[in-house]
Design an enzyme around this catalytic site. Structure first.
Site, mmCIF file in Angstrom:
data_model
loop_
_atom_site.group_PDB
_atom_site.id
_atom_site.type_symbol
_atom_site.label_atom_id
_atom_site.label_comp_id
_atom_site.label_asym_id
_atom_site.label_seq_id
_atom_site.Cartn_x
_atom_site.Cartn_y
_atom_site.Cartn_z
ATOM 1 N N ASP A 1 0.880 -1.168 0.000
ATOM 2 C CA ASP A 1 0.000 0.000 0.000
ATOM 3 C C ASP A 1 0.917 1.218 0.000
ATOM 4 O OD1 ASP A 1 0.956 0.126 2.580
ATOM 5 O OD2 ASP A 1 -1.006 0.143 3.556
ATOM 6 N N THR B 1 2.592 -2.204 8.847
ATOM 7 C CA THR B 1 2.988 -3.185 9.862
ATOM 8 C C THR B 1 3.240 -4.576 9.275
ATOM 9 O OG1 THR B 1 0.670 -3.742 10.159
ATOM 10 C CG2 THR B 1 1.584 -2.066 11.646
ATOM 11 N N CYS C 1 3.151 -3.488 3.941
ATOM 12 C CA CYS C 1 2.307 -2.362 4.344
ATOM 13 C C CYS C 1 2.987 -1.721 5.553
ATOM 14 C CB CYS C 1 0.855 -2.783 4.597
ATOM 15 S SG CYS C 1 0.582 -3.927 5.962
ATOM 16 N N HIS D 1 6.906 -31.478 9.524
ATOM 17 C CA HIS D 1 6.328 -30.166 9.203
ATOM 18 C C HIS D 1 5.378 -30.257 8.015
ATOM 19 C CE1 HIS D 1 8.956 -28.499 12.154
ATOM 20 N NE2 HIS D 1 10.029 -28.973 11.527
ATOM 21 N N HIS E 1 9.762 -24.477 8.628
ATOM 22 C CA HIS E 1 8.690 -25.183 9.326
ATOM 23 C C HIS E 1 7.312 -24.982 8.698
ATOM 24 C CE1 HIS E 1 10.927 -25.645 13.449
ATOM 25 N NE2 HIS E 1 11.672 -25.996 12.412
#
Ligand code: RB5
Length: 146
Positions: free
Chosen positions: A8, A67, A65, A133, A98
């Site tokens: 963004d 965060t 973005c 995994h 993992h």
């Protein structure tokens, strides 16, 4: 590898820098926007970019973005996507080993470009470990239907 990239306005500057880094590392990319630092809405870019990873047009995605949280929420709602929001190299490594993460999300307001660079490098070069995994990753998709 062909990488879907998206951001963004908050992630725009890092996305532009990411293009240079990906070229340096020998990867191709498809840019799903944003195409300027004008205020915009992260789902508009993260959703089509995640679809490109899910449908095989791109092998992996890197979405940015403020965060990393908004773009990761959007990406994880697309069937087949395993997006990991990473603030450290260790998280990036483990999200590949993992979780076989196929989308990396970054928070441009939380980490420096220097750390973002290291995170991207490690995330791109680390292989999935498989074994126990693989069973867990399969269950993510089987149980959620996503
Ligand atoms: C935009 O201000 C900000 O909310 C967005 O970049 C992101 O951090 C959302 O998760």
């Amino acid at each position: 590898m062909k990488i879907a990239i998206a951001s963004d306005h908050a992630g725009f500057e890092y996305k532009e820098k990411l293009k240079g880094l990906l070229k340096e590392l020998g990867h191709d990319f498809v840019d799903f926007g944003a195409f300027s630092a004008d205020s915009t809405d992260y789902p508009d870019f993260a959703y089509p970019a995640a679809q490109a990873v899910a449908n095989g047009e791109c092998e992996r995605g890197i979405f940015i973005c403020g965060t990393g949280v908004g773009v990761s929420i959007v990406a994880n709602k697309v069937k087949g996507i395993r997006a990991a929001n990473c603030c450290s190299v260790e998280e990036a490594r483990l999200s590949r080993q993992h979780n076989d993460a196929n989308v990396l999300t970054l928070g441009a307001r939380l980490i420096t470009w220097d750390s973002a660079k290291e995170i991207v490098k490690v995330w791109l070069e680390t292989e999935f470990e498989g074994g126990r995994h693989a069973r867990r990753v399969e269950k993510i998709h089987k149980l959620t239907g996503l």
